[in-house]
Design a protein around this motif. Structure first.
Motif, PDB file in Angstrom:
ATOM      1  N   ARG A   1       0.852  -1.186   0.000  1.00  0.00           N
ATOM      2  CA  ARG A   1       0.000   0.000   0.000  1.00  0.00           C
ATOM      3  C   ARG A   1       0.884   1.232   0.000  1.00  0.00           C
ATOM      4  NH1 ARG A   1      -4.585   0.226   4.355  1.00  0.00           N
ATOM      5  NH2 ARG A   1      -4.967   2.076   3.131  1.00  0.00           N
ATOM      6  N   PHE A   2       0.360   2.308  -0.535  1.00  0.00           N
ATOM      7  CA  PHE A   2       1.082   3.579  -0.535  1.00  0.00           C
ATOM      8  C   PHE A   2       0.424   4.533   0.443  1.00  0.00           C
ATOM      9  CE2 PHE A   2       1.994   1.763  -4.672  1.00  0.00           C
ATOM     10  CZ  PHE A   2       3.362   1.933  -4.744  1.00  0.00           C
ATOM     11  N   PHE A   3       1.259   5.262   1.183  1.00  0.00           N
ATOM     12  CA  PHE A   3       0.773   6.252   2.138  1.00  0.00           C
ATOM     13  C   PHE A   3       1.541   7.555   1.928  1.00  0.00           C
ATOM     14  CE2 PHE A   3       0.249   2.165   4.300  1.00  0.00           C
ATOM     15  CZ  PHE A   3      -1.085   2.224   4.652  1.00  0.00           C
ATOM     16  N   ARG A   4       0.916   8.657   2.288  1.00  0.00           N
ATOM     17  CA  ARG A   4       1.634   9.925   2.268  1.00  0.00           C
ATOM     18  C   ARG A   4       2.673   9.860   3.383  1.00  0.00           C
ATOM     19  NH1 ARG A   4      -2.316  14.326   2.881  1.00  0.00           N
ATOM     20  NH2 ARG A   4      -2.042  13.903   5.074  1.00  0.00           N
ATOM     21  N   PRO A   5       3.929  10.189   3.088  1.00  0.00           N
ATOM     22  CA  PRO A   5       4.981  10.092   4.111  1.00  0.00           C
ATOM     23  C   PRO A   5       4.628  10.878   5.375  1.00  0.00           C
ATOM     24  CG  PRO A   5       5.949  10.504   1.961  1.00  0.00           C
ATOM     25  CD  PRO A   5       4.449  10.630   1.801  1.00  0.00           C
ATOM     26  N   GLY A   6       4.799  10.229   6.511  1.00  0.00           N
ATOM     27  CA  GLY A   6       4.553  10.864   7.788  1.00  0.00           C
ATOM     28  C   GLY A   6       3.096  10.977   8.194  1.00  0.00           C
ATOM     29  N   SER A   7       2.192  10.443   7.378  1.00  0.00           N
ATOM     30  CA  SER A   7       0.766  10.556   7.699  1.00  0.00           C
ATOM     31  C   SER A   7       0.412   9.655   8.886  1.00  0.00           C
ATOM     32  CB  SER A   7      -0.103  10.181   6.498  1.00  0.00           C
ATOM     33  OG  SER A   7      -0.039   8.793   6.248  1.00  0.00           O
ATOM     34  N   LEU A   8      -0.657  10.015   9.566  1.00  0.00           N
ATOM     35  CA  LEU A   8      -1.132   9.240  10.710  1.00  0.00           C
ATOM     36  C   LEU A   8      -1.390   7.787  10.304  1.00  0.00           C
ATOM     37  CD1 LEU A   8      -2.168   9.244  13.664  1.00  0.00           C
ATOM     38  CD2 LEU A   8      -4.404   9.826  12.741  1.00  0.00           C
ATOM     39  N   LEU A   9      -2.041   7.588   9.171  1.00  0.00           N
ATOM     40  CA  LEU A   9      -2.344   6.234   8.705  1.00  0.00           C
ATOM     41  C   LEU A   9      -1.066   5.431   8.452  1.00  0.00           C
ATOM     42  CD1 LEU A   9      -4.734   4.417   8.051  1.00  0.00           C
ATOM     43  CD2 LEU A   9      -4.691   5.284   5.724  1.00  0.00           C
ATOM     44  N   MET A  10      -0.065   6.074   7.868  1.00  0.00           N
ATOM     45  CA  MET A  10       1.193   5.389   7.610  1.00  0.00           C
ATOM     46  C   MET A  10       1.862   4.969   8.920  1.00  0.00           C
ATOM     47  SD  MET A  10       4.627   6.718   5.749  1.00  0.00           S
ATOM     48  CE  MET A  10       5.870   6.737   6.995  1.00  0.00           C
ATOM     49  N   LEU A  11       1.897   5.859   9.895  1.00  0.00           N
ATOM     50  CA  LEU A  11       2.551   5.559  11.169  1.00  0.00           C
ATOM     51  C   LEU A  11       1.847   4.429  11.912  1.00  0.00           C
ATOM     52  CD1 LEU A  11       3.239   9.237  12.206  1.00  0.00           C
ATOM     53  CD2 LEU A  11       4.917   7.583  11.357  1.00  0.00           C
ATOM     54  N   VAL A  12       0.521   4.408  11.870  1.00  0.00           N
ATOM     55  CA  VAL A  12      -0.233   3.325  12.505  1.00  0.00           C
ATOM     56  C   VAL A  12       0.066   1.995  11.811  1.00  0.00           C
ATOM     57  CG1 VAL A  12      -2.558   2.417  12.908  1.00  0.00           C
ATOM     58  CG2 VAL A  12      -2.039   4.812  13.431  1.00  0.00           C
ATOM     59  N   HIS A  13       0.143   2.019  10.487  1.00  0.00           N
ATOM     60  CA  HIS A  13       0.439   0.787   9.756  1.00  0.00           C
ATOM     61  C   HIS A  13       1.874   0.315   9.986  1.00  0.00           C
ATOM     62  CE1 HIS A  13      -3.413   0.902   7.715  1.00  0.00           C
ATOM     63  NE2 HIS A  13      -3.136  -0.307   7.285  1.00  0.00           N
ATOM     64  N   ILE A  14       2.801   1.233  10.219  1.00  0.00           N
ATOM     65  CA  ILE A  14       4.172   0.819  10.534  1.00  0.00           C
ATOM     66  C   ILE A  14       4.170  -0.007  11.819  1.00  0.00           C
ATOM     67  CG2 ILE A  14       6.446   1.628  11.285  1.00  0.00           C
ATOM     68  CD1 ILE A  14       6.119   3.947   9.305  1.00  0.00           C
TER      69      ILE A  14
ATOM     70  N   GLU B   1       7.388   8.679  16.611  1.00  0.00           N
ATOM     71  CA  GLU B   1       7.920   7.438  17.183  1.00  0.00           C
ATOM     72  C   GLU B   1       6.981   6.885  18.255  1.00  0.00           C
ATOM     73  OE1 GLU B   1      11.722   5.774  19.699  1.00  0.00           O
ATOM     74  OE2 GLU B   1      12.063   7.465  18.331  1.00  0.00           O
ATOM     75  N   ARG B   2       6.447   7.760  19.107  1.00  0.00           N
ATOM     76  CA  ARG B   2       5.502   7.305  20.136  1.00  0.00           C
ATOM     77  C   ARG B   2       4.265   6.680  19.501  1.00  0.00           C
ATOM     78  NH1 ARG B   2       7.109  12.110  22.728  1.00  0.00           N
ATOM     79  NH2 ARG B   2       5.235  13.191  22.033  1.00  0.00           N
ATOM     80  N   LEU B   3       3.791   7.264  18.411  1.00  0.00           N
ATOM     81  CA  LEU B   3       2.612   6.727  17.734  1.00  0.00           C
ATOM     82  C   LEU B   3       2.897   5.343  17.143  1.00  0.00           C
ATOM     83  CD1 LEU B   3      -0.301   7.061  16.809  1.00  0.00           C
ATOM     84  CD2 LEU B   3       0.561   8.260  14.800  1.00  0.00           C
ATOM     85  N   VAL B   4       4.049   5.177  16.525  1.00  0.00           N
ATOM     86  CA  VAL B   4       4.414   3.870  15.965  1.00  0.00           C
ATOM     87  C   VAL B   4       4.511   2.833  17.086  1.00  0.00           C
ATOM     88  CG1 VAL B   4       6.238   2.567  14.797  1.00  0.00           C
ATOM     89  CG2 VAL B   4       5.543   4.800  13.916  1.00  0.00           C
ATOM     90  N   ARG B   5       5.155   3.202  18.186  1.00  0.00           N
ATOM     91  CA  ARG B   5       5.288   2.269  19.311  1.00  0.00           C
ATOM     92  C   ARG B   5       3.925   1.929  19.923  1.00  0.00           C
ATOM     93  NH1 ARG B   5      10.470   1.331  21.146  1.00  0.00           N
ATOM     94  NH2 ARG B   5      12.086   2.699  20.318  1.00  0.00           N
ATOM     95  N   ALA B   6       3.052   2.927  20.027  1.00  0.00           N
ATOM     96  CA  ALA B   6       1.703   2.686  20.557  1.00  0.00           C
ATOM     97  C   ALA B   6       0.923   1.765  19.631  1.00  0.00           C
ATOM     98  CB  ALA B   6       0.964   4.003  20.755  1.00  0.00           C
ATOM     99  N   SER B   7       1.057   1.966  18.339  1.00  0.00           N
ATOM    100  CA  SER B   7       0.377   1.098  17.375  1.00  0.00           C
ATOM    101  C   SER B   7       0.893  -0.334  17.498  1.00  0.00           C
ATOM    102  CB  SER B   7       0.593   1.622  15.954  1.00  0.00           C
ATOM    103  OG  SER B   7       0.069   0.729  15.006  1.00  0.00           O
TER     104      SER B   7
END
Length: 99
Positions: free
Chosen positions: A29-42, A78-84
């Protein structure tokens, strides 16, 4: 984002043996760099990667340190990625009783 972290989908390029490459983009999937959706998917992909690669906590922590150093995310990103990651890990544990 690949969405398919199977070990067979990664290779080590001959010209750059210190890196890895991904070869199967069928579910990507493609996401806009740094977007909330991208960070959650990471974070979700990190959970999938840990399961598929069979990484223990020590090795996974080393991976995360290297990733966050290279990715240069802001502290909130980073906190968002870790929380996800934690969310998906807990969800998997409730659903399947492990990992």
């Amino acid at each position: 984002m690949t969405l398919d972290p199977q070990p067979d989908n990664f290779i080590v390029p001959e010209k750059d043996p210190d890196s890895i490459a991904f070869i199967d983009f069928g579910r990507s999937r493609f996401f806009r760099p740094g977007s909330l959706l991208m960070l959650v998917h990471i974070g979700k992909e990190f959970h999938r990667l840990r399961i598929e690669a069979g990484l223990d906590q020590t090795l996974f922590d080393r991976f995360l340190t290297a990733y966050f150093s290279a990715a240069q995310l802001s502290p909130w990103q980073e906190r968002l990625v870790r929380a996800s990651y934690r969310f998906w890990r807990k969800r998997h544990g409730r659903k399947y009783g492990g990992q």
